[in-house]
Write a protein that holds these residues in place. Structure first.
Motif, mmCIF file in Angstrom:
data_model
loop_
_atom_site.group_PDB
_atom_site.id
_atom_site.type_symbol
_atom_site.label_atom_id
_atom_site.label_comp_id
_atom_site.label_asym_id
_atom_site.label_seq_id
_atom_site.Cartn_x
_atom_site.Cartn_y
_atom_site.Cartn_z
ATOM 1 N N PHE A 88 -14.262 23.511 -3.374
ATOM 2 C CA PHE A 88 -13.175 23.028 -4.211
ATOM 3 C C PHE A 88 -13.111 23.783 -5.528
ATOM 4 O O PHE A 88 -14.121 24.020 -6.182
ATOM 5 N N SER A 89 -11.887 24.161 -5.911
ATOM 6 C CA SER A 89 -11.640 24.767 -7.218
ATOM 7 C C SER A 89 -10.607 23.926 -7.929
ATOM 8 O O SER A 89 -9.571 23.584 -7.358
ATOM 9 N N SER A 90 -10.905 23.538 -9.164
ATOM 10 C CA SER A 90 -10.035 22.612 -9.884
ATOM 11 C C SER A 90 -8.840 23.293 -10.552
ATOM 12 O O SER A 90 -7.988 22.605 -11.112
ATOM 13 N N HIS A 91 -8.764 24.628 -10.512
ATOM 14 C CA HIS A 91 -7.675 25.270 -11.223
ATOM 15 C C HIS A 91 -6.333 24.925 -10.577
ATOM 16 O O HIS A 91 -6.201 24.846 -9.370
ATOM 17 N N ASN A 92 -5.345 24.699 -11.421
ATOM 18 C CA ASN A 92 -3.976 24.360 -11.012
ATOM 19 C C ASN A 92 -3.854 22.991 -10.347
ATOM 20 O O ASN A 92 -2.798 22.659 -9.798
ATOM 21 N N LEU A 93 -4.902 22.194 -10.362
ATOM 22 C CA LEU A 93 -4.848 20.852 -9.802
ATOM 23 C C LEU A 93 -5.219 19.828 -10.872
ATOM 24 O O LEU A 93 -6.255 19.957 -11.534
ATOM 25 N N LYS A 94 -4.369 18.816 -11.028
ATOM 26 C CA LYS A 94 -4.664 17.725 -11.953
ATOM 27 C C LYS A 94 -5.372 16.624 -11.175
ATOM 28 O O LYS A 94 -4.823 16.078 -10.223
ATOM 29 N N VAL A 95 -6.579 16.305 -11.601
ATOM 30 C CA VAL A 95 -7.401 15.311 -10.900
ATOM 31 C C VAL A 95 -7.642 14.115 -11.804
ATOM 32 O O VAL A 95 -8.056 14.267 -12.958
ATOM 33 N N LEU A 96 -7.386 12.929 -11.269
ATOM 34 C CA LEU A 96 -7.645 11.691 -11.995
ATOM 35 C C LEU A 96 -8.675 10.870 -11.236
ATOM 36 O O LEU A 96 -8.550 10.668 -10.028
ATOM 37 N N ILE A 97 -9.681 10.393 -11.936
ATOM 38 C CA ILE A 97 -10.674 9.509 -11.333
ATOM 39 C C ILE A 97 -10.415 8.084 -11.814
ATOM 40 O O ILE A 97 -10.423 7.808 -13.016
ATOM 41 N N ILE A 98 -10.141 7.203 -10.864
ATOM 42 C CA ILE A 98 -9.834 5.799 -11.143
ATOM 43 C C ILE A 98 -11.102 4.988 -10.949
ATOM 44 O O ILE A 98 -11.715 5.014 -9.873
ATOM 45 N N VAL A 99 -11.500 4.256 -11.989
ATOM 46 C CA VAL A 99 -12.707 3.434 -11.917
ATOM 47 C C VAL A 99 -12.327 1.972 -12.137
ATOM 48 O O VAL A 99 -12.189 1.519 -13.275
ATOM 49 N N PRO A 100 -12.104 1.205 -11.064
ATOM 50 C CA PRO A 100 -11.834 -0.221 -11.227
ATOM 51 C C PRO A 100 -13.121 -0.934 -11.620
ATOM 52 O O PRO A 100 -14.189 -0.668 -11.048
ATOM 53 N N ALA A 101 -13.036 -1.828 -12.596
ATOM 54 C CA ALA A 101 -14.259 -2.477 -13.090
ATOM 55 C C ALA A 101 -13.995 -3.945 -13.422
ATOM 56 O O ALA A 101 -13.054 -4.268 -14.156
ATOM 57 N N PHE A 102 -14.830 -4.807 -12.876
ATOM 58 C CA PHE A 102 -14.784 -6.233 -13.186
ATOM 59 C C PHE A 102 -16.198 -6.702 -13.506
ATOM 60 O O PHE A 102 -17.070 -6.691 -12.659
ATOM 61 N N ASN A 103 -16.403 -7.061 -14.773
ATOM 62 C CA ASN A 103 -17.716 -7.505 -15.254
ATOM 63 C C ASN A 103 -18.814 -6.475 -14.954
ATOM 64 O O ASN A 103 -19.861 -6.790 -14.384
ATOM 65 N N GLU A 104 -18.544 -5.239 -15.360
ATOM 66 C CA GLU A 104 -19.500 -4.147 -15.146
ATOM 67 C C GLU A 104 -19.992 -3.584 -16.477
ATOM 68 O O GLU A 104 -20.281 -2.393 -16.593
ATOM 69 N N ALA A 105 -20.123 -4.443 -17.491
ATOM 70 C CA ALA A 105 -20.491 -3.975 -18.829
ATOM 71 C C ALA A 105 -21.840 -3.265 -18.857
ATOM 72 O O ALA A 105 -22.046 -2.325 -19.630
ATOM 73 N N LYS A 106 -22.775 -3.682 -18.014
ATOM 74 C CA LYS A 106 -24.126 -3.124 -18.058
ATOM 75 C C LYS A 106 -24.205 -1.703 -17.511
ATOM 76 O O LYS A 106 -25.145 -0.964 -17.848
ATOM 77 N N GLN A 107 -23.256 -1.315 -16.651
ATOM 78 C CA GLN A 107 -23.369 0.014 -16.056
ATOM 79 C C GLN A 107 -22.175 0.927 -16.238
ATOM 80 O O GLN A 107 -22.230 2.094 -15.870
ATOM 81 N N ILE A 108 -21.076 0.435 -16.837
ATOM 82 C CA ILE A 108 -19.865 1.254 -16.884
ATOM 83 C C ILE A 108 -20.072 2.543 -17.681
ATOM 84 O O ILE A 108 -19.563 3.604 -17.298
ATOM 85 N N LYS A 109 -20.835 2.494 -18.760
ATOM 86 C CA LYS A 109 -21.073 3.710 -19.541
ATOM 87 C C LYS A 109 -21.844 4.742 -18.730
ATOM 88 O O LYS A 109 -21.511 5.932 -18.736
ATOM 89 N N ALA A 110 -22.867 4.293 -18.015
ATOM 90 C CA ALA A 110 -23.653 5.221 -17.197
ATOM 91 C C ALA A 110 -22.801 5.816 -16.076
ATOM 92 O O ALA A 110 -22.948 6.996 -15.743
ATOM 93 N N VAL A 111 -21.911 5.010 -15.500
ATOM 94 C CA VAL A 111 -21.025 5.508 -14.440
ATOM 95 C C VAL A 111 -20.118 6.608 -14.976
ATOM 96 O O VAL A 111 -19.975 7.669 -14.354
#
Length: 243
Positions: free
Chosen positions: A3-26
């Motif tokens: 995979f080469s990221s050039h010319n491609l816009k990539v979005l990472i969606i992170v759904p989170a419900f009560n994940e305060a303890k690990q969301i920063k590490a993720v």
């Protein structure tokens, strides 16, 4: 071809419900392995400090005022991806079970295969955390059903580690199952002439908390999803009947 990221816009969606303890590490882990991607955290009406912890990472945050469930949270992310003109959208759960080190292979397989979605399957190579025996039996039954109805191999239909191209982004932004959407979304893809494939990934155990799916909920899940699969498939068959 990798995979080469050039010319491609990539979005990472992170759904989170009560994940305060690990969301920063993720988020930090994602940035190490995918510095080319934008990240959006969808805070699904959490009752803890998930919102505040997510904001501290500097990632974009969509804050839902109340809990919509995983389907509503993920669809919010796909709407954001469609409106932002992204070429690829990635789902990574906020609980830390998905390893971003597998992301480049998933992206490569999406680009090189021509598929509309690539699912990260923990059962192809059977590496890493494999879930409980009860859930594995349920997943196997659902996977067999989906494989037969769609004609595409499915081994891990409940995996939330997914990579989608433009056509799947557009579809999911408009239509997305609620409640327990992972399995139903595969039928939805197939009904609209889109194709999915699987790539082996390594799943990790949750660092904190526990799954909300109990034994009783698992039984309800199996019944509900099986009915939804047949209803969706019948809807497709009805559309294909000559008028």
């Amino acid at each position: 071809m990798s995979f080469s990221s050039h010319n491609l816009k990539v979005l990472i969606i992170v759904p989170a419900f009560n994940e305060a303890k690990q969301i920063k590490a993720v988020i930090e882990d994602i940035r190490v392995h995918a510095p080319y991607a934008d990240i959006v955290v969808v805070n699904d009406g959490s009752g803890d400090d998930t919102l505040q912890q997510a904001l501290l990472t500097g990632a974009a945050v969509l804050n839902l005022p109340y809990n919509l469930g995983i389907g509503g949270a993920v669809q919010t992310g796909y709407l954001h991806a469609m409106n932002g003109g992204y070429d690829i959208a990635v789902q990574i759960d906020g609980d830390g079970q998905h390893d971003p080190a597998d992301l480049r292979q998933l992206l490569s397989d999406l680009v090189n295969s021509g598929a509309d979605m690539v699912i990260g399957s923990r059962f192809l190579d059977k590496a890493g955390y494999q879930s409980t025996w009860m859930r594995k039996i349920g997943i196997r039954l659902l996977s067999t059903l989906v494989s037969r109805l769609t004609g595409h191999q499915a081994t891990d239909t409940t995996s939330g580690f997914r990579v989608c191209g433009r056509r799947a982004i557009s579809l999911f932004a408009q239509l997305y199952p609620t409640d327990y959407p992972e399995v139903e979304s595969l039928i939805l893809l197939n009904n609209h002439g889109l194709r999915f494939i699987e790539t082996p990934v390594t799943m990790r155990r949750r660092a904190f908390g526990k799954s909300s799916i109990t034994a009783l909920k698992s039984m309800y899940y199996m019944i509900k999803v099986t009915l939804a699969i047949f209803l969706s498939h019948s809807w497709k068959a009805g559309r294909e009947q000559p008028s």
